[in-house]
Scaffold this motif. Structure first.
Motif, mmCIF file in Angstrom:
data_model
loop_
_atom_site.group_PDB
_atom_site.id
_atom_site.type_symbol
_atom_site.label_atom_id
_atom_site.label_comp_id
_atom_site.label_asym_id
_atom_site.label_seq_id
_atom_site.Cartn_x
_atom_site.Cartn_y
_atom_site.Cartn_z
ATOM 1 N N MET A 50 -6.661 8.562 -5.133
ATOM 2 C CA MET A 50 -5.651 8.217 -6.168
ATOM 3 C C MET A 50 -4.356 8.219 -5.141
ATOM 4 O O MET A 50 -3.291 7.453 -5.914
ATOM 5 C CB MET A 50 -5.499 8.964 -7.313
ATOM 6 C CG MET A 50 -6.821 8.891 -8.117
ATOM 7 S SD MET A 50 -7.234 7.218 -8.726
ATOM 8 C CE MET A 50 -5.848 7.102 -10.016
ATOM 9 N N PRO A 101 -2.925 3.979 -3.634
ATOM 10 C CA PRO A 101 -3.095 2.597 -4.426
ATOM 11 C C PRO A 101 -2.589 1.497 -3.680
ATOM 12 O O PRO A 101 -1.631 1.641 -2.637
ATOM 13 C CB PRO A 101 -2.379 2.867 -5.739
ATOM 14 C CG PRO A 101 -1.303 3.726 -5.190
ATOM 15 C CD PRO A 101 -1.936 4.786 -4.364
ATOM 16 N N THR A 102 -3.081 0.338 -3.758
ATOM 17 C CA THR A 102 -2.691 -0.868 -3.063
ATOM 18 C C THR A 102 -2.670 -2.232 -4.003
ATOM 19 O O THR A 102 -3.402 -2.156 -5.163
ATOM 20 C CB THR A 102 -3.834 -1.507 -2.094
ATOM 21 O OG1 THR A 102 -3.951 -0.309 -0.984
ATOM 22 C CG2 THR A 102 -3.386 -2.933 -1.349
ATOM 23 N N ARG A 103 -1.598 -3.117 -3.813
ATOM 24 C CA ARG A 103 -1.316 -4.174 -4.917
ATOM 25 C C ARG A 103 -1.448 -5.294 -3.999
ATOM 26 O O ARG A 103 -0.833 -5.389 -3.036
ATOM 27 C CB ARG A 103 -0.061 -3.910 -5.574
ATOM 28 C CG ARG A 103 0.083 -5.015 -6.481
ATOM 29 C CD ARG A 103 1.639 -4.887 -7.342
ATOM 30 N NE ARG A 103 1.778 -5.832 -8.151
ATOM 31 C CZ ARG A 103 2.379 -6.942 -8.338
ATOM 32 N NH1 ARG A 103 2.392 -7.426 -7.138
ATOM 33 N NH2 ARG A 103 2.635 -7.699 -9.377
ATOM 34 N N ARG A 140 -11.252 -1.980 -8.012
ATOM 35 C CA ARG A 140 -10.050 -3.111 -8.396
ATOM 36 C C ARG A 140 -9.907 -2.848 -9.900
ATOM 37 O O ARG A 140 -10.687 -3.069 -10.718
ATOM 38 C CB ARG A 140 -10.529 -4.384 -7.966
ATOM 39 C CG ARG A 140 -10.288 -4.533 -6.417
ATOM 40 C CD ARG A 140 -10.528 -6.076 -5.825
ATOM 41 N NE ARG A 140 -10.182 -6.196 -4.847
ATOM 42 C CZ ARG A 140 -10.135 -7.162 -3.960
ATOM 43 N NH1 ARG A 140 -10.797 -8.312 -4.552
ATOM 44 N NH2 ARG A 140 -9.773 -7.288 -2.712
ATOM 45 N N GLU A 200 0.903 -1.154 0.076
ATOM 46 C CA GLU A 200 0.061 0.024 0.079
ATOM 47 C C GLU A 200 0.877 1.098 0.035
ATOM 48 O O GLU A 200 1.649 1.423 1.023
ATOM 49 C CB GLU A 200 -0.969 -0.030 1.265
ATOM 50 C CG GLU A 200 -1.820 1.262 1.218
ATOM 51 C CD GLU A 200 -2.653 1.185 2.353
ATOM 52 O OE1 GLU A 200 -3.840 2.129 2.381
ATOM 53 O OE2 GLU A 200 -2.605 0.419 3.259
ATOM 54 N N THR A 244 -2.690 0.738 -16.074
ATOM 55 C CA THR A 244 -3.588 0.411 -15.198
ATOM 56 C C THR A 244 -4.363 1.600 -14.743
ATOM 57 O O THR A 244 -5.603 1.807 -14.612
ATOM 58 C CB THR A 244 -2.858 -0.440 -13.937
ATOM 59 O OG1 THR A 244 -2.440 -1.288 -14.492
ATOM 60 C CG2 THR A 244 -4.039 -0.494 -13.076
ATOM 61 N N THR A 245 -3.706 2.654 -14.374
ATOM 62 C CA THR A 245 -4.263 4.124 -14.075
ATOM 63 C C THR A 245 -5.274 4.718 -15.277
ATOM 64 O O THR A 245 -6.295 5.090 -14.874
ATOM 65 C CB THR A 245 -3.213 5.064 -13.637
ATOM 66 O OG1 THR A 245 -2.371 4.421 -12.715
ATOM 67 C CG2 THR A 245 -3.680 6.323 -13.091
ATOM 68 N N TYR A 274 -4.560 -4.331 -8.647
ATOM 69 C CA TYR A 274 -4.543 -2.897 -7.937
ATOM 70 C C TYR A 274 -5.975 -2.698 -7.381
ATOM 71 O O TYR A 274 -7.050 -3.017 -8.098
ATOM 72 C CB TYR A 274 -4.056 -1.918 -8.798
ATOM 73 C CG TYR A 274 -2.260 -2.180 -8.914
ATOM 74 C CD1 TYR A 274 -1.356 -1.675 -8.175
ATOM 75 C CD2 TYR A 274 -1.980 -3.038 -10.321
ATOM 76 C CE1 TYR A 274 -0.197 -1.899 -8.773
ATOM 77 C CE2 TYR A 274 -0.927 -3.352 -10.427
ATOM 78 C CZ TYR A 274 0.153 -2.865 -9.619
ATOM 79 O OH TYR A 274 1.501 -2.871 -10.090
ATOM 80 N N GLU A 275 -6.041 -2.011 -6.315
ATOM 81 C CA GLU A 275 -7.079 -1.440 -5.851
ATOM 82 C C GLU A 275 -7.146 0.146 -5.251
ATOM 83 O O GLU A 275 -5.732 0.206 -4.700
ATOM 84 C CB GLU A 275 -7.820 -2.378 -4.692
ATOM 85 C CG GLU A 275 -7.256 -2.713 -3.476
ATOM 86 C CD GLU A 275 -7.762 -3.487 -2.516
ATOM 87 O OE1 GLU A 275 -8.532 -4.400 -3.161
ATOM 88 O OE2 GLU A 275 -7.662 -3.450 -1.264
ATOM 89 N N TRP A 276 -7.877 0.999 -5.316
ATOM 90 C CA TRP A 276 -8.034 2.147 -4.809
ATOM 91 C C TRP A 276 -9.159 2.189 -3.696
ATOM 92 O O TRP A 276 -10.270 1.786 -4.081
ATOM 93 C CB TRP A 276 -7.866 3.170 -5.695
ATOM 94 C CG TRP A 276 -6.741 3.470 -6.606
ATOM 95 C CD1 TRP A 276 -5.782 4.331 -6.376
ATOM 96 C CD2 TRP A 276 -6.512 2.648 -7.697
ATOM 97 N NE1 TRP A 276 -4.748 4.099 -7.228
ATOM 98 C CE2 TRP A 276 -5.212 3.004 -8.082
ATOM 99 C CE3 TRP A 276 -6.899 1.687 -8.440
ATOM 100 C CZ2 TRP A 276 -4.487 2.604 -9.175
ATOM 101 C CZ3 TRP A 276 -6.078 0.925 -9.357
ATOM 102 C CH2 TRP A 276 -5.066 1.448 -9.845
#
Length: 245
Positions: free
Chosen positions: A147, A150-152, A118, A80, A130-131, A161-163
């Motif tokens: 933004m 971000p977390t992987r 996700r 994260e 991805t973004t 990835y998730e925000w």
């Protein structure tokens, strides 16, 4: 009895199609979706954002040994980022929450359920990042997304990835939870199991074409079975490759 084997074959084929469909989703374009996560416990540490991969890999090896010493298991690594503070939290998601007692240099975070968007897969037909795929999704589905955080999540056979989303989403449906669980399954474990079901169904139908195909599939699986079994047993017992996730 033959009817039972036909049903077994159809079930096996359906399960193979389901898993392949979920696993292959995002193979050409990014798979973007909203999801409500479940609470989890994470053991990790906060690093400066520019920390080298070698240092993080060493930390994951040591953290996995610590988790094992607490009779816990983890198969998912979380990273994260906090771009405002220029930090990176790296940790192992435990399969079940518990009182770990003295944790020394490790941080233990009990993460609550949260609403996220996700993104997984890759846009192989273009250079879309991805973004950029996320931004396009937000254009069509306006959401207030942070933004800067971000977390992987990554495991043996997946990464995404998730925000975080500001608004609270309702609990994810059983189908959504099943899709996410399927996406995170280990390929080396699930496909031999499903193909064995298909092979048994083929043999049991006693059809001129399906019977030899089933036998051939069993022979193929038996040849790879020892490697798969030993590899999986080592994964389960050590998770020695967590640093590569």
């Amino acid at each position: 009895m033959i009817i039972l084997f036909w049903l077994t074959l159809l079930l096996g084929l359906f399960l193979v199609a389901w898993v392949l469909g979920i696993k292959a989703r995002g193979s050409l374009y990014h798979w973007v979706r909203t999801f409500r996560t479940k609470p989890c416990q994470v053991v990790g540490r906060t690093f400066p954002e520019k920390t080298s991969k070698e240092e993080i890999s060493k930390f994951l090896i040591d953290a996995n040994a610590f988790v094992r010493s607490k009779e816990q298991r983890s198969t998912v690594v979380v990273r994260e980022w906090n771009h405002k503070e220029n930090t990176l939290f790296v940790g192992l998601i435990l399969q079940k929450a518990s009182d770990l007692g003295e944790t020394g240099e490790y941080e233990v975070r009990n993460l609550p359920s949260r609403s996220v968007v996700r993104v997984s897969g890759g846009a192989k037909t273009s250079d879309v990042t991805t973004t950029e795929s996320l931004q396009k999704h937000l254009t069509d589905h306006p959401l207030e997304v942070d933004m800067t955080r971000p977390t992987r999540l990554s495991g043996q056979s997946f990464h995404l990835y998730e925000w975080p989303i500001a608004e609270e989403l309702p609990a994810s449906s059983p189908v959504e939870k099943l899709m996410e669980a399927t996406f995170q399954l280990r390929d080396i474990l699930i496909f031999p199991i499903l193909l064995t079901i298909v092979a048994i169904g083929m043999i049991g139908t006693q059809q001129l074409i399906l019977f030899p195909l089933g036998i051939g599939l069993i022979i193929l699986l038996s040849g790879a079975g020892k490697f798969v079994l030993l590899h999986q047993m080592k994964d389960e017992s050590e998770e020695y490759h967590l640093q590569n996730y």
